[in-house]
Design an enzyme around this catalytic site. Sequence first.
Site, mmCIF file in Angstrom:
data_model
loop_
_atom_site.group_PDB
_atom_site.id
_atom_site.type_symbol
_atom_site.label_atom_id
_atom_site.label_comp_id
_atom_site.label_asym_id
_atom_site.label_seq_id
_atom_site.Cartn_x
_atom_site.Cartn_y
_atom_site.Cartn_z
ATOM 1 N N SER A 152 0.948 -1.044 0.072
ATOM 2 C CA SER A 152 0.065 0.140 0.022
ATOM 3 C C SER A 152 0.920 1.297 -0.124
ATOM 4 O O SER A 152 2.078 1.173 0.441
ATOM 5 C CB SER A 152 -0.796 -0.043 1.220
ATOM 6 N N TYR A 165 -1.461 -1.325 10.250
ATOM 7 C CA TYR A 165 -1.740 -1.482 8.928
ATOM 8 C C TYR A 165 -0.682 -0.959 8.052
ATOM 9 O O TYR A 165 0.094 -1.445 7.267
ATOM 10 C CB TYR A 165 -3.098 -0.704 8.103
#
Length: 264
Positions: A152, A165
């Site tokens: 990401s 995350y």
Amino acid sequence: MSESHAAPAATLPWRSAAVTGASSGIGAALARALAVPGRVLHLAGRDPGRLAAVATACRAAGAEVREATFDVRDAAACEAWIDGAGRLDLVVANAGTSAGTGDGRESPAQVREVFAVNLDGALNVMLPAIEAMRAQGPGTDGVRGRVAGIASIAAFLASPGAPAYCASKAALQRWIEASEPVLRREGVRLHAVCPGFVRTPMTARNRFPMPFLMEAEEAARRTLAGIAAGRVRIVFPRATYAAARAAGLVPVGWLGGMPAKAAR
């Protein structure tokens, strides 16, 4: 790292591909984008109903589809899936999760779950895939196989709104990029895919503006185009990437005002 338009799926050189997290979001979009006559797709997910729907769409497009339902945190199940697939030209470790703080903090259980899925789960798929590819001959694109991990743009920013995350995706991205030069000499290519905001069930919980939000189908197209082009780091969109890198240069204490992801 430039953004490129994808070639038609039929021109992609892989005869067989495997995708985890294929029951929704980017994984489902990747499966549909790869579905053409003559290609074998190995699709894995945790929701058998949604996975079956994706598989049905891929079969309708002409692909041969083999479904498997398991949790990527189960290392033995991942290894058995890879070993039972036969030759694989492309493996995409896509399954992922996020907790979010909801302006509080992630619980210890949430932190461990996020790392277990996003990092350990990805490695549970990627490591046996790499070993299997090292033992097979070159494919039509001249390499023994390609393994991609969906990281990401959050990997480049320590956001207090989703710490586990960000950290898990950063670890995955760094491991891929550090491992790639050695494995390339053995005929296996690795790819770190770092999307920005993509419209998926995971981002649906976000209650803050998501600049340059793109559809999962566009993310899949850019992902496959980057892999086919041989890029190690595949980042899109460029504007979000530039903003994340710029934010990473500010003093750490200034990041506390960033929006928090809704807690799960």
